[in-house]
Design a protein around this motif. Sequence first.
Motif, short mmCIF file in Angstrom:
data_model
loop_
_atom_site.label_atom_id
_atom_site.label_comp_id
_atom_site.label_asym_id
_atom_site.label_seq_id
_atom_site.Cartn_x
_atom_site.Cartn_y
_atom_site.Cartn_z
N UNK A 98 0.83 -1.21 0.00
CA UNK A 98 0.00 0.00 0.00
C UNK A 98 0.86 1.26 0.00
N UNK A 99 1.98 1.23 0.71
CA UNK A 99 2.89 2.38 0.70
C UNK A 99 3.47 2.60 -0.70
N UNK A 100 3.73 1.52 -1.41
CA UNK A 100 4.19 1.65 -2.79
C UNK A 100 3.14 2.33 -3.66
N UNK A 141 3.31 6.08 -5.52
CA UNK A 141 2.97 6.32 -6.93
C UNK A 141 1.90 7.41 -7.04
N UNK A 142 0.88 7.33 -6.21
CA UNK A 142 -0.18 8.35 -6.25
C UNK A 142 0.37 9.73 -5.93
N UNK A 151 2.00 11.28 -8.87
CA UNK A 151 1.10 11.59 -9.98
C UNK A 151 0.02 12.62 -9.64
N UNK A 152 -0.09 13.00 -8.38
CA UNK A 152 -1.18 13.87 -7.93
C UNK A 152 -0.90 15.32 -8.23
N UNK A 153 -1.98 16.09 -8.46
CA UNK A 153 -1.81 17.54 -8.55
C UNK A 153 -1.34 18.08 -7.20
N UNK A 211 -0.23 17.72 -1.48
CA UNK A 211 -0.06 18.40 -0.20
C UNK A 211 -0.96 17.79 0.87
N UNK A 212 -2.21 17.48 0.52
CA UNK A 212 -3.12 16.83 1.46
C UNK A 212 -2.55 15.48 1.91
N UNK A 213 -2.03 14.74 0.97
CA UNK A 213 -1.44 13.44 1.28
C UNK A 213 -0.23 13.59 2.19
#
Length: 128
Positions: free
Chosen positions: A17-19, A23-24, A27-29, A34-36
């Motif tokens: 899941x950390x992998x 990746x997310x 690829x995220x805006x 930042x939220x992540x």
Amino acid sequence: MTNPPLSVQLADDIAHQLGKLTHLLSQSPAHEAAQLLVKVLDHDEGVLGRVTELVATGSRFAQEHSQRGILHPEVWLALGRAANELDSVSEDLNEYTGTIKQLATPATRAASPAARPTGSAMVVRRHR
């Protein structure tokens, strides 16, 4: 062949899941990334804080087994040092989560001035 214990399966699942999370993140805006990051870096409830707690628990396990002569004392010392370093890094990063959180908030992004922060040429590296 027997299945690994549930705890080992859980560790494998978390690593997987950390992998996916890594990746997310890549690829995220910016606002989602930042939220992540804010969630990951949260000192008390975030991923980094929980990993620090896990390593500290591993250190206590190693301490007990080192004192009984089952593990080499170096294992205990290394895990203790890792837990302390992770805690220190987590505390250092906690100072900046507010800044990261600002990027995650749409209202803040819309109201922010046009001037963007400039990158710093200074890079500090720790060598061991």
